[in-house]
Design a protein around this motif. Structure first.
Motif, mmCIF file in Angstrom:
data_model
loop_
_atom_site.group_PDB
_atom_site.id
_atom_site.type_symbol
_atom_site.label_atom_id
_atom_site.label_comp_id
_atom_site.label_asym_id
_atom_site.label_seq_id
_atom_site.Cartn_x
_atom_site.Cartn_y
_atom_site.Cartn_z
ATOM 1 N N ALA A 192 0.827 -1.213 0.000
ATOM 2 C CA ALA A 192 0.000 0.000 0.000
ATOM 3 C C ALA A 192 0.856 1.255 0.000
ATOM 4 O O ALA A 192 0.521 2.259 -0.659
ATOM 5 N N VAL A 525 -1.661 6.668 3.709
ATOM 6 C CA VAL A 525 -1.940 5.259 4.001
ATOM 7 C C VAL A 525 -2.290 5.147 5.473
ATOM 8 O O VAL A 525 -1.487 5.508 6.340
ATOM 9 N N ILE A 528 -4.935 0.220 7.660
ATOM 10 C CA ILE A 528 -4.704 -1.012 6.913
ATOM 11 C C ILE A 528 -4.906 -2.186 7.872
ATOM 12 O O ILE A 528 -4.131 -2.366 8.815
#
Length: 760
Positions: A192, A525, A528
């Motif tokens: 990612a 990001v 996650i």
């Protein structure tokens, strides 16, 4: 039992404390808007390359540019240009080149953050280095059997190509499945990050390290933490979500604190937290430690103060130093101080006490997660040590420089500062073209000069022919002041003196301590979640703990060594053993006492009657040429052979008189025949029932009585002169002589009993 306490009731501060009982063990305070940048990943742009420093400066979105050493730049970012000859040129960096960096050290003072391109992503059990394949291994803090077990588990992991891996201390005791799950999550996170970095231009924040709550639970949640108490609902839900994803087996430890008493006050650690902000810390015995910060290092001084419990000065100094070593390790943890430290211990005489103080400090520092190097106490009583700076210290995040003393901690007195100002005023008046001197002074200084030093000021004005104007300014505090020299050509200001004070009201802004709150950065990001739930290992029962086989290297070595020893002992027990019914000083095997190898009590018993004939037994036994046992086939003991060799040498001296002595003394023949009656244990066991039937069990080991000349005379021709090839078949004949019925044996006579061997 250790507890983790999370206090999030005040929005200005988020505090996480670890307590052991009611003693504060670790403390972490984070202020919103001043979150840590360490371990954050940015996409930056190179602004300048400095060959003299072997470094580059990178704009990654902060106020100051980051410092990136050349050794911290991966090869993939170097570009090589071809020369005119078509050869490959020297690799170099270009200004304006975009690069992915990670913050390695926070900004401190005027220094920018230290950056690196070798990224590292920290998980629960592992640390993944996606662009550094040569790095990896097991944490330095893991030693012994745990280290070998983790190496075996790492060998079975499916590590992606060109990536490195480090096992953290939290990975102790984890199997391959749990480590592989954490590795898969970190690989998912890196995918990612790499995809997000190519979507936007630099500079911007790609990935932000977790906040203090998630970071504390991830790094400190171990088996010794009994429970985690959180007093805020939103913070509790955030922590619960993380624990369910990463460590579901610890979900039961997470608890919501709802009591009316404040959480930190419940465990009585507020006072201990305040000690972390103080310069002087008291010790239990009455002593104290003083912590002072300088530009280069941190000095720590130990004072005995009110410590008077020791019997003498040496004991008082020793006990105070031991307490100080324990408290210093704790304060370094709480304040998270880093860099170089110099500790001034109280002087101690014996070197043993110095070593014990050093060992105490090393033992206490083992609980610290930071890397520590500790020296030895020098002859001046100083100890040098260094500690890794994990994050900005408690003082950096909560303290600011004093606006009055500029961080010195001391200010000059009123009279000293007033005299210094007066001398400077006189020096300014000596310059050519001076019209007047205007001095903006604190009220205390101005009052002192206008009253106590009025005559000196008047003398300066008369001597230098210039005007001295002193303006008391309420906005100034000692030691702040300002002196202004007005030239003749510039002296056109006709304003009154008290009106000039208004222009210095802006100085109040310099005393302002509050800073505008910055908005937190938003990472590209975030959130996650792992693709699969964390594996849950079933807790072993008590029965399973005892049935487990040794799996570690050291356990396997010990088990193999001791199992082989046990097998050897069992084999030795199966071998036939010789009888050892009585002890003697001369030898270990009592069956061979009369064969010449025994030089102790066994030989001395017949010394009275056989003193002159002791050499006759051994030559005749030596002629047997090493008889062997009928059942086992083993040779006679080596001690017996040495006795025969010794007897052979003595026989050469005695000559032919041995046979004459044997014939003259019948009792000697019985002593000659007796050594041949000694048999191994296997043969003695077969003949033991016959001895018990005659109620004479001791006769198997005792020589035949010399009082039976007829019984002894019968085997005399055969026993006295054995051939060289003669072996044990004669022993059964001697056994028959000893086990004859009492009617066939001559009764022993009492006068001869005094010369027979004793039965004790």
């Amino acid at each position: 039992m250790k507890r983790m306490l999370i206090n999030a009731t005040q929005p200005e501060e988020l505090r996480v404390a670890i307590v052991d009982g009611q003693r504060l063990f670790n403390l972490d305070i984070e202020v919103p808007g001043r979150e840590l940048k360490k371990a954050n990943i940015y996409k930056g742009r190179i602004t300048r390359v400095e060959p003299s420093l072997e470094a580059a400066f990178v704009d990654y979105g902060a106020d100051r540019h980051g410092f990136l050493p050349m050794k911290e730049i991966a090869r993939e970012y170097f570009t090589s240009e071809k020369t005119e000859d078509g050869k490959q040129g020297k690799s170099q960096l270009k200004e304006g080149q975009e690069i992915i960096v990670q913050v390695e050290k926070e900004e401190r003072g005027n220094k920018g953050a230290a950056l690196t391109t070798y990224l590292s992503l920290a998980g629960r059990y592992l640390v993944l280095m996606p662009n550094n394949p040569r790095a990896g291994g097991v944490s330095r803090r893991i030693e012994g059997e745990d280290r070998s077990e983790l190496r075996d588990a790492m060998a079975d992991l499916e590590v992606p190509e060109n990536m490195g891996l480090i096992v953290r201390t939290a990975g102790i005791g984890k199997n391959t499945e749990e480590l592989q799950w954490d590795l898969d999550y970190l690989n998912q996170l890196w995918t990612a990050i790499s995809s997000s970095a190519s979507n936007r231009p630099a500079p911007f924040l790609i990935y932000q390290e977790s906040n203090v709550i998630i970071r504390s639970i991830r790094d400190h949640m171990r088996q010794d933490i009994g429970e985690v108490l959180i007093d805020d609902e939103s913070t509790f839900n955030q922590a619960l979500q993380f624990v369910k994803q990463v460590m579901p087996h610890n979900e039961r430890k997470l608890k919501r604190y709802t009591d009316k008493v404040p959480l930190f006050s419940r465990y009585q650690i507020e006072t201990q937290i305040e000690s972390a902000f103080q310069r002087e810390v008291r010790l239990p015995s009455g002593g104290s430690i003083v912590i002072d910060h300088t530009e280069a290092l941190t000095s720590i001084d130990i004072n005995s103060s009110r410590a008077t419990k020791g019997s003498d000065i040496e004991e008082t100094a020793f006990n105070t130093n031991l307490e100080a070593a324990t408290e210093i390790a704790r304060q370094l943890r709480l304040r998270d101080l880093g860099g170089l430290f110099v500790i001034d211990f109280i002087d101690m005489g014996p070197a043993r006490n110095q070593r014990e103080v050093e060992n105490r400090l090393k033992e206490e520092m083992k609980e610290d997660r930071a890397r520590v190097q500790i020296g030895k106490i020098s002859r001046f009583g100083l100890l040098e040590m260094s500690r890794q700076r994990l994050r900005p210290s408690l003082g950096d995040s909560s303290h600011h420089v004093c606006p009055r003393c500029d961080g010195h901690g001391f200010i000059r007195s009123v009279d000293s500062l007033a005299l210094s100002i007066l001398r400077i005023i006189e020096e300014e008046t000596l310059k050519d073209g001076t019209s007047r001197i205007v001095a903006q002074l604190p009220i205390d200084i101005a009052t002192y000069l206008l009253n106590e030093k009025r005559d000196m000021i008047a003398a300066i004005e008369e001597r230098q022919d210039c005007e001295v104007v002193m303006i008391p300014n309420r906005h100034l505090e000692t030691p702040k002041y300002e002196i202004q020299r007005v030239r003749l050509q510039d002296d056109d200001d006709d304003s009154l003196s008290y009106e000039t004070v208004a222009s210095y009201e802006t100085n109040e802004a310099s005393v302002e301590t509050t800073e505008p709150r910055r908005k937190p950065e938003q990472a590209a990001v975030k959130n996650i979640a792992p693709a699969t739930p964390a594996p849950v290992r079933p807790e072993p029962t008590e029965e399973d703990k005892g049935k487990g086989e040794p799996t570690g290297l050291i356990k396997r070595l010990f088990s193999s060594i001791f199992s082989s020893k046990a097998n050897d002992e069992e084999e030795e027990e199966d071998k036939p053993q010789r009888k050892n019914t009585r002890g003697g000083r001369g030898g270990r095997n009592n069956d061979n006492r009369n064969k010449g190898g025994n030089r102790g009590r066994g030989r001395g018993r017949n010394a009275k009657n056989n003193d002159d004939n002791s050499n006759d037994d051994k030559p005749k036994q030596a002629k047997s040429n090493g008889p062997k046992d009928e059942q086992t086939g083993e040779d006679q003991p080596k001690k017996a052979r040495r006795g025969r060799r010794g007897g052979r040498r003595r026989n050469n001296k005695s000559g032919d008189n041995a046979d004459n002595n044997t014939q003259n003394n019948p009792s000697n023949a019985q002593s000659e025949a007796k050594p041949q009656t000694n048999q191994p244990a296997a043969e003695a066991k077969t003949q033991a029932p016959a001895a018990k039937a005659d109620n004479k069990p001791a006769e198997t080991n005792k020589p035949a009585p010399a009082e039976a000349p007829k019984a002894a005379a019968e085997p005399k021709p055969e026993a006295a002169k054995p051939t060289a090839n003669e072996s044990k078949p004669e022993a059964p004949k001697l056994r028959q002589v000893e086990t004859k019925k009492p009617s066939e044996q001559a009764p022993p006579s009492k006068p001869v009993d005094s010369s027979t061997p004793s039965a004790d």
